[in-house]
Enzyme design. Structure first.
Site, PDB file in Angstrom:
ATOM      1  N   GLU A  57      54.163  39.545  39.466  1.00  8.98           N
ATOM      2  CA  GLU A  57      53.036  38.834  40.074  1.00  8.98           C
ATOM      3  C   GLU A  57      53.228  38.874  41.580  1.00  8.98           C
ATOM      4  O   GLU A  57      54.290  38.497  42.086  1.00  8.98           O
ATOM      5  CB  GLU A  57      53.024  37.374  39.594  1.00  8.98           C
ATOM      6  CG  GLU A  57      53.084  37.215  38.075  1.00  8.98           C
ATOM      7  CD  GLU A  57      51.712  37.123  37.436  1.00  8.98           C
ATOM      8  OE1 GLU A  57      50.709  37.026  38.175  1.00  8.98           O
ATOM      9  OE2 GLU A  57      51.642  37.164  36.192  1.00  8.98           O
ATOM     10  N   GLU A 109      42.793  40.885  39.560  1.00 10.81           N
ATOM     11  CA  GLU A 109      44.091  40.787  40.236  1.00 10.81           C
ATOM     12  C   GLU A 109      44.313  42.117  40.949  1.00 10.81           C
ATOM     13  O   GLU A 109      44.769  43.085  40.367  1.00 10.81           O
ATOM     14  CB  GLU A 109      45.180  40.460  39.212  1.00 10.81           C
ATOM     15  CG  GLU A 109      44.926  39.093  38.579  1.00 10.81           C
ATOM     16  CD  GLU A 109      45.802  38.798  37.355  1.00 10.81           C
ATOM     17  OE1 GLU A 109      46.805  39.496  37.138  1.00 10.81           O
ATOM     18  OE2 GLU A 109      45.449  37.853  36.624  1.00 10.81           O
ATOM     19  N   HIS A 118      44.427  43.239  34.786  1.00  6.63           N
ATOM     20  CA  HIS A 118      43.447  42.173  34.992  1.00  6.63           C
ATOM     21  C   HIS A 118      42.591  42.565  36.196  1.00  6.63           C
ATOM     22  O   HIS A 118      43.099  42.671  37.314  1.00  6.63           O
ATOM     23  CB  HIS A 118      44.152  40.827  35.212  1.00  6.63           C
ATOM     24  CG  HIS A 118      44.776  40.310  33.951  1.00  6.63           C
ATOM     25  ND1 HIS A 118      45.971  39.641  33.919  1.00  6.63           N
ATOM     26  CD2 HIS A 118      44.342  40.396  32.659  1.00  6.63           C
ATOM     27  CE1 HIS A 118      46.250  39.323  32.650  1.00  6.63           C
ATOM     28  NE2 HIS A 118      45.290  39.775  31.881  1.00  6.63           N
TER      29      HIS A 118
HETATM   30 ZN    ZN Z   1      47.397  39.020  35.265  1.00 10.26          ZN
END
Ligand code: ZN
Length: 508
Positions: free
Chosen positions: A379, A197, A194
């Site tokens: 994450e 990110e 992404h």
């Molecule tokens: Zn992501």
């Protein structure tokens, strides 16, 4: 007034004199460019002269541009010139065809250069800077690293990665039947699928620098890098990063664009996704992480619910048969992180993917179902694109966890499958089944997993396992079945159990 003028005049003369007296010999500060592709008959000096020559010459001046059979040597004035030349090669799309080596290691400039690299910087690295960084690492550690590209983005940026594979191997992985070491298992860290990110991309840059620098002096890093074949791709969405958007240039979320075991293939497969799929089809990885942002948690398979629903009202988990394994490895990262396991949002800082929110066409489930590779989605930050000044802080939070997680690859059973009596490595498809009755592996007290051995594996298998005692069965096309019973993986093991096989062809 006239006094001031004469001071300025004296200064000018001094500056001019200084400039004139600077040494003109830059021979210890030069770069050599050689062609990597002999088949294309790219005559390096001529091609470089034709395609970028005029531009290069403008940068360095004709006098500092020398060509020979081996390539061209450019005597650069300073680091900036070296960077400019690299940028030009990149812009001309020639960077893949040429090897650029810096050959100024004896000069005092080199020390400055090393210092710059060692301190690291706390800014974001754009596409060119990322490539420059990888090249610097490759120049400093040529025997341990190689730069690769898995393909190109929509805007034709290369999806660069660095392979860190030391020449040494931990002694433990020597085969006991053939006089050769077994290969190292391939492991990967992927960032920035992404584009917005960004923490993953940057902490991977710091991680690459750190482990390479520490290899000689830190026994733990040395053992790690001597035990695995590590591939790090800081960004698989370079266009999205430059555009500061989640999707790629075609506005497609790449983490929904993979074929899915439950919902099938996606509409139009994006070039980046195609590149990743090809790369995975050529390499067997045994462990993988894809780094994201927007929360702080380890997310483990599966991401998709068996019924294909997008809404998960009761936070139902979608478990693989190896759920305990995924939970344990997730915890290993969360615990080694500075604060993840104390999360108030996620119990122990981990979550099953579908229980959090179901998604289909993700890279994680693709790795598991199509390539038998356990992949985790980690994450790293609540803020997707934090200020550059915070990046080193994020690296510090994750530094230990990044190492601990890779050390999970020590607990495994692996080895070679050879044919009797030649001891040639098998080339036919095989399956190896691992079975155990240990309730720590599966609460039902009965568990098995079948690992396919593909032609690309060249007889080498490697399976990460939880501590327990396993029975192994090998079946290869046209060969007699074989078993190895009671092979114990122990909690304190810090090296894989090597189990080789010699199989005979079935009588016709
Ligand atoms: Zn992501």
């Amino acid at each position: 007034m006239s006094g001031l003028l004469s001071i300025i005049a004296v200064c000018c003369v001094l500056v001019f004199a200084y400039a004139n007296n600077r040494p003109h010999d830059y021979s210890d500060y030069s770069i050599r460019i050689t062609s990597l592709d002999k088949n294309e008959r790219l005559n390096t000096p001529n091609l470089l002269r034709r395609v970028v020559g005029s531009k290069l010459l403008r940068v360095v001046g004709e006098r500092n541009f020398a060509s020979s059979e081996e390539g061209v040597v450019i005597r650069a004035r300073n680091e900036r010139t070296v960077e400019q030349i690299k940028e030009r090669l990149l812009n001309e799309g020639l960077n893949e065809y040429y090897k650029v080596e810096e050959t100024f290691k004896t000069s005092p400039d080199y020390q400055r250069y090393i210092n710059k690299v060692n301190t690291g910087d706390t800014t974001y690295h754009n596409y060119t800077q990322l490539y420059t960084f990888l090249t610097e690492m490759n120049n400093l550690y040529p025997n341990m690293t190689e730069i690769f590209t898995i393909g190109q983005s929509v805007e034709q940026r290369n999806l660069y990665g660095i392979r860190i594979n030391t020449q040494n191997r931990s002694q433990v992985v020597f085969s006991d039947q053939v006089n050769a070491p077994i290969p190292k298992p391939k492991v990967k860290y992927i960032g920035n699928i992404h584009g917005d990110e960004t923490v993953g991309r940057e902490i991977l840059i710091h991680f690459i620098r750190d482990i390479l620098m520490q290899y000689q002096t830190n026994g733990r890093i040395q053992k790690l890098l001597d035990s695995i074949d590590l591939y790090i791709v800081p960004s698989i969405n370079p266009d999205g990063f430059e555009l500061a958007q989640r999707e790629n240039k075609n506005d497609v979320d790449m983490n929904r664009n993979f074929p899915d075991f439950i919902t099938g293939d996606s509409e139009v497969v994006q070039p980046e996704v195609k590149a990743i799929k090809n790369w995975l089809s050529e390499n067997t990885f045994v462990l993988s992480v894809s780094f994201h942002g927007g929360a702080v948690v380890v997310n483990y398979p599966l991401d998709g619910l068996p019924n294909g629903q997008n809404y998960n009202a009761y936070n139902e988990e979608a478990k693989t048969s190896e759920d305990n394994f995924f939970v344990q490895l997730s915890k290993s990262y969360a615990k080694a992180h500075s604060s993840m396991s104390e999360s108030t949002e996620f119990h122990q800082g981990i979550t099953n993917g579908a229980a959090w929110y179901p998604l289909y066409g993700g890279m994680q489930d693709y790795n598991y179902f199509y390539e038998n590779c356990p992949e985790f989605t980690i994450e790293l930050s609540d803020t997707k694109r934090p200020p550059a000044a915070d990046l080193l802080g994020y690296y510090d939070e994750n530094k230990e966890a990044l190492v601990v997680f890779l050390e999970n690859s020590y607990k495994a059973i692996g080895g070679l499958v050879m044919e009797h009596p030649s001891l040639d490595l098998v080339q036919v498809p095989c399956n190896i089944t691992f079975e155990t009755n240990d309730v720590t592996v599966h609460s039902s007290g009965s568990w098995n997993y079948t690992l396919p051995l593909k032609q690309r594996d060249n007889g080498f298998y490697y399976k990460l396992l939880l501590p327990a005692s396993y029975n192994l069965t090998l079946s290869c096309e046209g060969m007699m079945k074989k078993t190895h019973n009671n092979i114990a993986v122990k909690a304190l093991d810090d090296k894989p159990i090597v189990k080789n096989w010699v199989v005979s062809r079935t009588k016709m």
